[in-house]
Write a protein that holds these residues in place. Sequence first.
Motif, PDB file in Angstrom:
ATOM      1  N   GLU A  12       0.781  -1.084   0.139  1.00 43.85           N
ATOM      2  CA  GLU A  12       0.081  -0.022  -0.194  1.00 43.85           C
ATOM      3  C   GLU A  12       0.740   1.195  -0.055  1.00 43.85           C
ATOM      4  OE1 GLU A  12      -3.722   2.095   0.025  1.00 43.85           O
ATOM      5  OE2 GLU A  12      -3.248  -0.056  -0.388  1.00 43.85           O
ATOM      6  N   GLU A  13       2.109   1.173   0.869  1.00 41.41           N
ATOM      7  CA  GLU A  13       3.002   2.329   0.637  1.00 41.41           C
ATOM      8  C   GLU A  13       3.552   2.591  -0.705  1.00 41.41           C
ATOM      9  OE1 GLU A  13       5.300   1.284   4.019  1.00 41.41           O
ATOM     10  OE2 GLU A  13       4.248   2.012   5.606  1.00 41.41           O
ATOM     11  N   GLU A  14       3.789   1.562  -1.145  1.00 45.96           N
ATOM     12  CA  GLU A  14       4.598   1.513  -2.570  1.00 45.96           C
ATOM     13  C   GLU A  14       3.557   2.232  -3.449  1.00 45.96           C
ATOM     14  OE1 GLU A  14       5.987  -2.241  -3.343  1.00 45.96           O
ATOM     15  OE2 GLU A  14       7.629  -2.079  -1.901  1.00 45.96           O
ATOM     16  N   ARG A  15       2.282   1.636  -3.384  1.00 46.03           N
ATOM     17  CA  ARG A  15       1.259   2.128  -4.363  1.00 46.03           C
ATOM     18  C   ARG A  15       1.001   3.760  -4.129  1.00 46.03           C
ATOM     19  NH1 ARG A  15      -3.605   3.698  -4.561  1.00 46.03           N
ATOM     20  NH2 ARG A  15      -4.201   3.146  -2.245  1.00 46.03           N
ATOM     21  N   ILE A  16       0.954   4.230  -2.816  1.00 44.00           N
ATOM     22  CA  ILE A  16       0.818   5.812  -2.710  1.00 44.00           C
ATOM     23  C   ILE A  16       1.964   6.444  -3.282  1.00 44.00           C
ATOM     24  CG2 ILE A  16       0.659   7.373  -0.821  1.00 44.00           C
ATOM     25  CD1 ILE A  16      -1.168   5.287   0.624  1.00 44.00           C
ATOM     26  N   LYS A  17       3.130   6.011  -2.795  1.00 39.01           N
ATOM     27  CA  LYS A  17       4.574   6.624  -3.302  1.00 39.01           C
ATOM     28  C   LYS A  17       4.391   6.830  -4.755  1.00 39.01           C
ATOM     29  CE  LYS A  17       9.342   6.446  -2.972  1.00 39.01           C
ATOM     30  NZ  LYS A  17      10.533   5.400  -2.505  1.00 39.01           N
ATOM     31  N   SER A  18       4.238   5.676  -5.623  1.00 47.30           N
ATOM     32  CA  SER A  18       4.066   5.532  -6.898  1.00 47.30           C
ATOM     33  C   SER A  18       3.221   6.575  -7.633  1.00 47.30           C
ATOM     34  CB  SER A  18       3.743   4.184  -7.458  1.00 47.30           C
ATOM     35  OG  SER A  18       3.654   4.359  -8.899  1.00 47.30           O
ATOM     36  N   ALA A  19       1.861   6.772  -6.884  1.00 45.02           N
ATOM     37  CA  ALA A  19       1.016   7.647  -7.483  1.00 45.02           C
ATOM     38  C   ALA A  19       1.492   9.171  -7.167  1.00 45.02           C
ATOM     39  CB  ALA A  19      -0.454   7.378  -6.704  1.00 45.02           C
ATOM     40  N   TYR A  20       1.721   9.290  -5.958  1.00 44.53           N
ATOM     41  CA  TYR A  20       2.516  10.657  -5.589  1.00 44.53           C
ATOM     42  C   TYR A  20       3.643  11.073  -6.504  1.00 44.53           C
ATOM     43  CZ  TYR A  20       4.866  14.360  -3.066  1.00 44.53           C
ATOM     44  OH  TYR A  20       5.299  15.579  -2.913  1.00 44.53           O
ATOM     45  N   GLU A  21       4.659  10.047  -6.941  1.00 49.37           N
ATOM     46  CA  GLU A  21       5.542  10.451  -7.713  1.00 49.37           C
ATOM     47  C   GLU A  21       5.027  10.730  -9.155  1.00 49.37           C
ATOM     48  OE1 GLU A  21       8.423   7.126  -7.592  1.00 49.37           O
ATOM     49  OE2 GLU A  21       9.252   8.191  -5.561  1.00 49.37           O
ATOM     50  N   LYS A  22       4.020  10.091  -9.595  1.00 53.19           N
ATOM     51  CA  LYS A  22       3.408  10.198 -10.915  1.00 53.19           C
ATOM     52  C   LYS A  22       2.827  11.529 -11.063  1.00 53.19           C
ATOM     53  CE  LYS A  22      -0.141   8.274 -14.195  1.00 53.19           C
ATOM     54  NZ  LYS A  22      -0.979   7.099 -14.232  1.00 53.19           N
TER      55      LYS A  22
END
Length: 59
Positions: A12-22
Motif C-alpha cells: 500500500e505504501e509503494e502504491r501511494i508513493k508511486s501515485a505521488y511520484e506520478k
Amino acid sequence: MMAETSSHIRSEEERIKSAYEKYMKKSREKRAGMSISEIVNAARKEGLTYGQYVAKYGV
C-alpha cells in the motif's frame, strides 16, 4: 497474520508513493516553461505568494 499485514502495508505504501511520484512528475511537466507572470498568476489563484508557489511545486 503479522507477515500478511506487514506485506499489505508495504504494498500500500509503494502504491501511494508511486501515485505521488506520478502526480509530481505531471505537475512539474505542466509548470515547465512558465513565465514569471504566469507563475505569479497561478500562485494568486491558489492564494500563495510567488516564493511559496515556487517552493511548493519546485518551479
